[in-house]
Design a protein around this motif. Structure first.
Motif, PDB file in Angstrom:
ATOM      1  N   UNK A   1      96.215  47.308  42.216  1.00 54.74           N
ATOM      2  CA  UNK A   1      95.603  47.495  40.902  1.00 54.74           C
ATOM      3  C   UNK A   1      96.458  48.423  40.053  1.00 54.74           C
ATOM      4  N   UNK A   2      96.998  49.450  40.693  1.00 53.95           N
ATOM      5  CA  UNK A   2      97.844  50.423  40.004  1.00 53.95           C
ATOM      6  C   UNK A   2      99.052  49.754  39.359  1.00 53.95           C
ATOM      7  N   UNK A   3      99.595  48.743  40.031  1.00 55.06           N
ATOM      8  CA  UNK A   3     100.793  48.068  39.541  1.00 55.06           C
ATOM      9  C   UNK A   3     100.542  47.242  38.279  1.00 55.06           C
ATOM     10  N   UNK A   4      99.287  47.035  37.917  1.00 48.59           N
ATOM     11  CA  UNK A   4      98.965  46.320  36.691  1.00 48.59           C
ATOM     12  C   UNK A   4      98.824  47.246  35.502  1.00 48.59           C
ATOM     13  N   UNK A   5      98.946  48.564  35.736  1.00 48.98           N
ATOM     14  CA  UNK A   5      98.802  49.559  34.668  1.00 48.98           C
ATOM     15  C   UNK A   5     100.151  49.736  33.968  1.00 48.98           C
TER      16      UNK A   5
ATOM     17  N   UNK B   1     103.985  43.809  33.822  1.00 44.26           N
ATOM     18  CA  UNK B   1     104.389  44.486  35.044  1.00 44.26           C
ATOM     19  C   UNK B   1     104.418  43.524  36.212  1.00 44.26           C
ATOM     20  N   UNK B   2     104.335  44.065  37.405  1.00 40.85           N
ATOM     21  CA  UNK B   2     104.345  43.235  38.600  1.00 40.85           C
ATOM     22  C   UNK B   2     103.107  42.345  38.648  1.00 40.85           C
ATOM     23  N   UNK B   3     101.967  42.928  38.230  1.00 37.23           N
ATOM     24  CA  UNK B   3     100.706  42.195  38.201  1.00 37.23           C
ATOM     25  C   UNK B   3     100.054  42.337  36.834  1.00 37.23           C
ATOM     26  N   UNK B   4      99.062  41.474  36.584  1.00 37.27           N
ATOM     27  CA  UNK B   4      98.245  41.585  35.384  1.00 37.27           C
ATOM     28  C   UNK B   4      96.785  41.437  35.790  1.00 37.27           C
ATOM     29  N   UNK B   5      95.903  41.920  34.935  1.00 37.08           N
ATOM     30  CA  UNK B   5      94.475  41.727  35.155  1.00 37.08           C
ATOM     31  C   UNK B   5      94.062  40.432  34.489  1.00 37.08           C
TER      32      UNK B   5
END
Length: 204
Positions: free
Chosen positions: A178-182, A69-73
């Motif tokens: 954080x939501x964007x990493x889901x 996605x846009x981000x990752x953890x």
């Protein structure tokens, strides 16, 4: 908050799974071998790889392994850039502009901002019946769309060219990054989804 608990549970399983995978290497292989193998174990068969319809830890775990996605953890659950190379947030926190890095799907199609627009609209569309569509609450018109009270194309997301994605919120969401990493917020390849119909994400 329900999302926070769900996200934390998914992250925990991912970390545990990564540990198991790391322990599953072939001990007979030489250290100088050019081939690397990961034996991944999970608690069940994957119910679906359909981002809009996934509801279980196993599905979200694998979606996080093979899609982005846009981000990752990252390490220690730190939010890192993934498909987004840069992010600009308005002073009121309601407008997020993402610049995407050049990417391709595994079938060779170019990944663009429109793939995010399609994915998000598909998930909040009442016809899709996504059980987690409520997680879009706070994104402009998402709740109204899910309730059938607004058109799908009124969702607060738009593509400006291939590499610019703009998201509009009704209110500031403190945990938005954080939501964007889901996985629920990952892009989807419209051609592949529509070509497979009801079988999309159900088999290799």
């Amino acid at each position: 908050m329900k999302f926070t608990k769900l996200f934390a549970a998914g992250a925990t399983v991912l970390i545990v799974g990564s540990t198991l995978a790391a322990c599953g290497g072939n001990s007979n292989s030489s250290s100088g071998s050019s081939k690397k193998t990961i034996n991944w174990m999970d608690s069940a068969e994957i119910p679906t790889m359909d981002i809009s319809k996934a509801t279980d830890v196993t599905s979200f775990n694998q979606l996080g392994n093979v899609e982005e996605g846009l981000y990752r953890l990252g390490n220690k659950n730190k939010v890192e850039n993934a498909l987004a190379t840069s992010t600009k947030v308005s002073k009121d926190g309601k407008t997020w502009t993402f610049t995407l890095r050049p990417s391709k799907w595994s079938n060779g199609n170019k990944l663009t901002a429109k793939d995010f627009v399609y994915s998000w609209r598909r998930t909040v569309n009442p016809k899709t019946a996504s059980q987690y569509a409520y997680l879009f609450e706070g994104i402009h018109n998402a709740t109204k769309i899910s309730a059938g009270k607004a058109p799908v194309n009124s969702l607060g997301i738009k593509a400006e060219g291939n590499e610019k994605l703009v998201v509009t919120l009704d209110k500031r969401i403190p945990y938005f990054k954080l939501l964007m990493g889901f996985p629920l917020f990952f892009p989807q390849n419209q051609k592949v989804v529509e070509a497979n119909g009801s079988k999309y994400g159900t088999s290799s």
